[in-house]
Design a protein around this motif. Sequence first.
Motif, mmCIF file in Angstrom:
data_model
loop_
_atom_site.group_PDB
_atom_site.id
_atom_site.type_symbol
_atom_site.label_atom_id
_atom_site.label_comp_id
_atom_site.label_asym_id
_atom_site.label_seq_id
_atom_site.Cartn_x
_atom_site.Cartn_y
_atom_site.Cartn_z
ATOM 1 N N THR A 37 -0.017 15.526 -40.516
ATOM 2 C CA THR A 37 -0.730 16.435 -39.601
ATOM 3 C C THR A 37 -1.753 15.652 -38.794
ATOM 4 O OG1 THR A 37 -0.484 18.092 -41.273
ATOM 5 C CG2 THR A 37 -2.054 18.596 -39.557
ATOM 6 N N CYS A 38 -2.122 16.205 -37.629
ATOM 7 C CA CYS A 38 -3.083 15.483 -36.784
ATOM 8 C C CYS A 38 -4.396 15.242 -37.520
ATOM 9 C CB CYS A 38 -3.394 16.210 -35.490
ATOM 10 S SG CYS A 38 -2.365 17.563 -35.050
ATOM 11 N N TYR A 39 -5.002 14.118 -37.194
ATOM 12 C CA TYR A 39 -6.227 13.684 -37.870
ATOM 13 C C TYR A 39 -7.360 14.717 -37.782
ATOM 14 C CZ TYR A 39 -10.127 10.581 -39.045
ATOM 15 O OH TYR A 39 -11.238 10.028 -39.613
ATOM 16 N N GLY A 85 0.397 24.641 -26.228
ATOM 17 C CA GLY A 85 1.648 24.325 -26.909
ATOM 18 C C GLY A 85 1.507 23.314 -28.037
ATOM 19 N N CYS A 86 0.354 22.664 -28.182
ATOM 20 C CA CYS A 86 0.257 21.634 -29.225
ATOM 21 C C CYS A 86 -0.161 22.259 -30.544
ATOM 22 C CB CYS A 86 -0.649 20.496 -28.803
ATOM 23 S SG CYS A 86 -2.360 20.820 -29.128
ATOM 24 N N ARG A 87 -0.366 21.410 -31.542
ATOM 25 C CA ARG A 87 -0.553 21.943 -32.889
ATOM 26 C C ARG A 87 -1.871 22.676 -33.114
ATOM 27 N NH1 ARG A 87 1.686 17.385 -36.957
ATOM 28 N NH2 ARG A 87 1.297 15.796 -35.404
ATOM 29 N N ALA A 88 -2.808 22.530 -32.182
ATOM 30 C CA ALA A 88 -4.113 23.190 -32.350
ATOM 31 C C ALA A 88 -3.945 24.698 -32.529
ATOM 32 C CB ALA A 88 -5.005 22.906 -31.150
ATOM 33 N N SER A 89 -2.887 25.251 -31.938
ATOM 34 C CA SER A 89 -2.672 26.694 -32.046
ATOM 35 C C SER A 89 -2.260 27.099 -33.462
ATOM 36 C CB SER A 89 -1.604 27.145 -31.043
ATOM 37 O OG SER A 89 -2.039 26.818 -29.748
ATOM 38 N N GLY A 108 -10.469 11.127 -24.346
ATOM 39 C CA GLY A 108 -9.530 11.247 -25.460
ATOM 40 C C GLY A 108 -9.345 12.668 -25.913
ATOM 41 N N GLU A 109 -8.758 12.812 -27.085
ATOM 42 C CA GLU A 109 -8.542 14.136 -27.676
ATOM 43 C C GLU A 109 -9.910 14.756 -27.955
ATOM 44 O OE1 GLU A 109 -8.128 17.093 -30.792
ATOM 45 O OE2 GLU A 109 -9.158 15.196 -31.003
ATOM 46 N N ILE A 110 -10.052 16.031 -27.691
ATOM 47 C CA ILE A 110 -11.372 16.674 -27.672
ATOM 48 C C ILE A 110 -12.191 16.460 -28.955
ATOM 49 C CG2 ILE A 110 -10.479 18.950 -28.386
ATOM 50 C CD1 ILE A 110 -12.531 20.102 -26.302
ATOM 51 N N GLY A 148 -1.243 11.279 -35.189
ATOM 52 C CA GLY A 148 -0.421 12.495 -35.173
ATOM 53 C C GLY A 148 -0.481 13.254 -33.869
ATOM 54 N N CYS A 149 -1.199 12.719 -32.888
ATOM 55 C CA CYS A 149 -1.357 13.467 -31.642
ATOM 56 C C CYS A 149 -0.420 12.903 -30.577
ATOM 57 C CB CYS A 149 -2.807 13.385 -31.181
ATOM 58 S SG CYS A 149 -3.078 14.272 -29.655
ATOM 59 N N LEU A 150 0.794 13.403 -30.573
ATOM 60 C CA LEU A 150 1.779 12.905 -29.606
ATOM 61 C C LEU A 150 1.357 13.214 -28.158
ATOM 62 C CD1 LEU A 150 4.490 11.555 -29.049
ATOM 63 C CD2 LEU A 150 5.544 13.799 -29.240
HETATM 64 S S1 SF4 Z 1 -4.338 17.715 -29.142
HETATM 65 FE FE1 SF4 Z 1 -3.334 16.312 -30.530
HETATM 66 S S2 SF4 Z 1 -4.705 16.161 -32.299
HETATM 67 FE FE2 SF4 Z 1 -5.289 17.977 -31.141
HETATM 68 S S3 SF4 Z 1 -4.088 19.599 -32.127
HETATM 69 FE FE3 SF4 Z 1 -2.889 18.890 -30.381
HETATM 70 S S4 SF4 Z 1 -1.498 17.373 -31.290
HETATM 71 FE FE4 SF4 Z 1 -3.155 17.704 -32.755
#
Ligand code: SF4
Length: 403
Positions: free
Chosen positions: A55-57, A90-94, A219-221, A352-354
């Motif tokens: 899973t994402c960090y 659409g990413c895993r944050a949801s 970068g990623e938030i 993990g953040c594609l």
């Molecule tokens: S932006 Fe990247 S790290 Fe953040 S939830 Fe989406 S996939 Fe995971």
Amino acid sequence: MKKTKFKQLLMPMMLPIHFKLYAQILKKEGYNPIILDTPSPTMIQEGLKYVHNDTCYPAIVVIGQMIEAIKKENYIPEETAVIITQTGGGCRASNYLHLLRKALVRAGLEKVTVLSLNLSGLEKEYSIKLSIKFIRMALAASIYGDLIMHLANQIKPYEKNKGQTNKLIDELICKLGDDITNHHGYRKNKVKKQCQMIVSSFSKIPYVKEKLIKVGIVGEIFVKYSNVGNNNLEEFLLSEHCEVRVPGLMGFIDHCITQKFDQIKLYGGKWYVSFIAKLFYKYVQSYEKYANLAIKNYQQFDLIMPFDEIRKIANKVCGLGIIMGEGWLLYSEMYALCQEGFENIICTQPFGCLPNHIVGKGMIKRIKELWPNANIVAIDYDPSATKVNQENRIKLMLSIAKK
Ligand code: SF4
């Protein structure tokens, strides 16, 4: 919370200034927020116990931190709630909410209530009710937070009396929090006045200008802003004699709003959704402008790049069609930083953040084509990455900057 059984609401820390203001708003709304801002050496291990290591960090860190806090402080699960933001993209944050619930069940804390904070209509039953007043208060807090962060970063490395900037930040958080929650500090005329007060307060800090390396962070938030997520990156850069610039949170919020009508224009969709999004964007902009109006009177400070400029950059670099993760905002911010003289850039990338590897690391070559002096390093943050390793890579980038 006033009307229910909960005694405390745990929330992860991302942006120290903004989140302290948000906490005061939540308090006003009847909650008892507790911000988890102290990193512990064991929280990542705790996260890895209950969340899959693929899973994402950010999820591993946030969930680990919450579970550890509940266990350490002996909070009664039935009386505790945790809150997490969801972008609805659409990413895993949801899906973090389900991940968190699953982890709590595994940790034997299934009675803890999980709440969501989102603008996308997700998890309606478990969402904090967002009244118009709440949204206005949060908007004012975000604008103040961005402005304070922007000015503090420009003055802190040069201040004559060490610690003066931090002292002012603490004072402003108390003052503005009280103003927003008790004296209608979210109204337009108030926001305008308070922006002027903030800039004037920073302008009074004595400083000595010297030549420092200018470094931008994108970068990623979560890993971009959270010192828990990025191993105190800003502090490290200050200790290396750098002036740091981190794009504000309003950019991300504007990005989420404008995405709605940009996507409809590109790929089709309901016209009225686009219309409402455009109206809302105009409304937000009518507040945001006060920050730059206040800065304009003080030549010592740089303006905040208007979001419309950043949108134009997106088209120049690649386009507005990319929306997963931070989407086009990430590469636009890199290019915007170069334009502002921050050609040395750290692109924070969680494991993990594609999506953000594509719009971050994947776009470095393109940015360098457009801005040959750009000196960008992508730093990975994951459970097994060591701080020393990350800092050594940054030092290498700084040595190129010095040359
Ligand atoms: S932006 Fe990247 S790290 Fe953040 S939830 Fe989406 S996939 Fe995971």
